[in-house]
Structure formats: structure tokens, C-alpha cells
Design an enzyme around this catalytic site. Structure first.
Site, PDB file in Angstrom:
ATOM      1  N   ILE A  22      31.691  48.328  48.290  1.00  0.00           N
ATOM      2  CA  ILE A  22      32.190  49.664  48.628  1.00  0.00           C
ATOM      3  C   ILE A  22      32.637  50.452  47.406  1.00  0.00           C
ATOM      4  O   ILE A  22      32.999  51.621  47.539  1.00  0.00           O
ATOM      5  CB  ILE A  22      33.333  49.605  49.673  1.00  0.00           C
ATOM      6  CG1 ILE A  22      34.490  48.750  49.178  1.00  0.00           C
ATOM      7  CG2 ILE A  22      32.799  49.116  51.004  1.00  0.00           C
ATOM      8  CD1 ILE A  22      35.705  48.767  50.101  1.00  0.00           C
ATOM      9  N   PHE A  27      37.751  47.862  36.424  1.00  0.00           N
ATOM     10  CA  PHE A  27      37.613  46.509  35.881  1.00  0.00           C
ATOM     11  C   PHE A  27      36.496  45.702  36.519  1.00  0.00           C
ATOM     12  O   PHE A  27      36.074  44.693  35.983  1.00  0.00           O
ATOM     13  CB  PHE A  27      38.922  45.725  36.054  1.00  0.00           C
ATOM     14  CG  PHE A  27      40.074  46.305  35.302  1.00  0.00           C
ATOM     15  CD1 PHE A  27      39.965  46.599  33.956  1.00  0.00           C
ATOM     16  CD2 PHE A  27      41.266  46.546  35.939  1.00  0.00           C
ATOM     17  CE1 PHE A  27      41.038  47.126  33.251  1.00  0.00           C
ATOM     18  CE2 PHE A  27      42.344  47.068  35.245  1.00  0.00           C
ATOM     19  CZ  PHE A  27      42.223  47.359  33.900  1.00  0.00           C
ATOM     20  N   LYS A  45      38.441  42.425  45.432  1.00  0.00           N
ATOM     21  CA  LYS A  45      38.153  42.946  44.093  1.00  0.00           C
ATOM     22  C   LYS A  45      37.657  41.782  43.253  1.00  0.00           C
ATOM     23  O   LYS A  45      38.290  40.731  43.216  1.00  0.00           O
ATOM     24  CB  LYS A  45      39.418  43.511  43.443  1.00  0.00           C
ATOM     25  CG  LYS A  45      39.819  44.871  43.910  1.00  0.00           C
ATOM     26  CD  LYS A  45      41.104  45.283  43.206  1.00  0.00           C
ATOM     27  CE  LYS A  45      40.973  46.599  42.528  1.00  0.00           C
ATOM     28  NZ  LYS A  45      42.245  47.017  41.878  1.00  0.00           N
ATOM     29  N   ASP A 143      48.933  54.409  37.632  1.00  0.00           N
ATOM     30  CA  ASP A 143      47.545  54.713  37.981  1.00  0.00           C
ATOM     31  C   ASP A 143      47.457  56.086  38.637  1.00  0.00           C
ATOM     32  O   ASP A 143      48.057  56.362  39.624  1.00  0.00           O
ATOM     33  CB  ASP A 143      47.023  53.623  38.928  1.00  0.00           C
ATOM     34  CG  ASP A 143      45.529  53.648  39.071  1.00  0.00           C
ATOM     35  OD1 ASP A 143      44.889  54.504  38.453  1.00  0.00           O
ATOM     36  OD2 ASP A 143      45.001  52.788  39.793  1.00  0.00           O
TER      37      ASP A 143
END
Length: 143
Positions: A22, A27, A45, A143
Site C-alpha cells: 500500500i 525507509f 512496515k 515527522d
């Protein structure tokens, strides 16, 4: 010709059905998966690293997993697990059906639709509550 996918050979991920990729994060790759025994959608992830290299990126990814593991708030993505295997760090987290805010805003822009003031306030309040919780835990979100 098929390409090698370390997700398919991971001994830690045998309880997950990988449904689709998705996204691509800063990273690594992000997958939508279903946990077989709980029939629950999750995000995995997959962050590559060299076993000889203790890079800044790997340390930041490990730090992200460590921080997420300590948080429990409805306005912060839920962490479930993380592990390292075969040159990858995997972080398993809550799947957010609506995606991220940036994708949502892009979709709205393509539909030539604007957020209502009520929608803007709703997003703003939810983000503020999540940030307030994180700051209460003495964590700085960059972030």
C-alpha cells in the site's frame, strides 16, 4: 519470473496473509495484511538494513518501534509487534482504513471537493489530542 519476497519466507509472518503493498515509506515498504487467527487487518512496515551496518536509518526505525510500543491512545496508530529477520526490520501496526491525511486531501482535491469547516476542526482536534498525548509521554514528534 517471480521476484523474491522476504515477507513470504519470514517465519514470524506465517500468521499473516499479505494482501497488497500500500505504500513506500522513507525507509522501506508498507503492506496491508490480515492476521489469520483474529481476522484483523494490519500494516506491516518492511525496512531493509545491512546486518554489518548499524545505520542511522536502522536506529531511527528501531527507535520508532520502541516508542510506538509504549503508546496507547485512540489518536495514535497502535503498535502490535516488531522483529528483525533476514536483513529487515518489520513493524506491525494498526491498519487505518481511511489512509493518511495527505492521501485523503489529495483524493478530495481530485474530486474538486473541499473540506468543510467542521471536517477541518475534527481533524485538527484529533491531531492535537494525539500530539498532546505524545508530548505528555515526553516524546517529541518530528515527522
Amino acid at each position: 519470473m517471480s521476484t523474491f519476497n522476504p515477507l513470504e519466507t519470514s517465519s514470524f509472518l506465517t500468521n499473516y496473509d499479505i494482501q497488497e503493498r500500500i505504500g513506500t515509506g522513507s525507509f522501506g515498504l508498507v503492506y496491508k495484511a490480515k492476521q489469520k487467527d483474529r481476522n484483523q487487518l494490519l500494516v506491516i512496515k518492511q525496512i531493509p538494513f545491512s546486518t554489518k551496518d548499524n545505520s542511522t536509518e536502522l536506529q531511527e526505525a528501531r527507535n520508532e518501534a520502541n516508542i510506538l510500543s509504549k503508546l496507547n491512545n485512540r489518536y495514535v496508530v497502535k503498535y502490535y509487534n516488531s522483529f528483525e529477520e533476514g536483513g529487515y526490520l518489520y513493524i506491525i501496526m494498526e491498519y487505518c482504513e481511511g489512509g493518511d491525511l495527505s492521501s485523503y486531501l489529495s483524493k478530495m482535491q481530485k474530486l474538486v471537493s473541499h473540506l468543510t469547516e467542521i471536517q477541518i476542526w475534527k481533524f485538527f482536534i484529533q491531531m492535537s489530542l494525539g500530539l498532546a498525548y505524545i508530548h505528555y509521554k515526553k516524546i517529541l514528534h518530528r515527522d
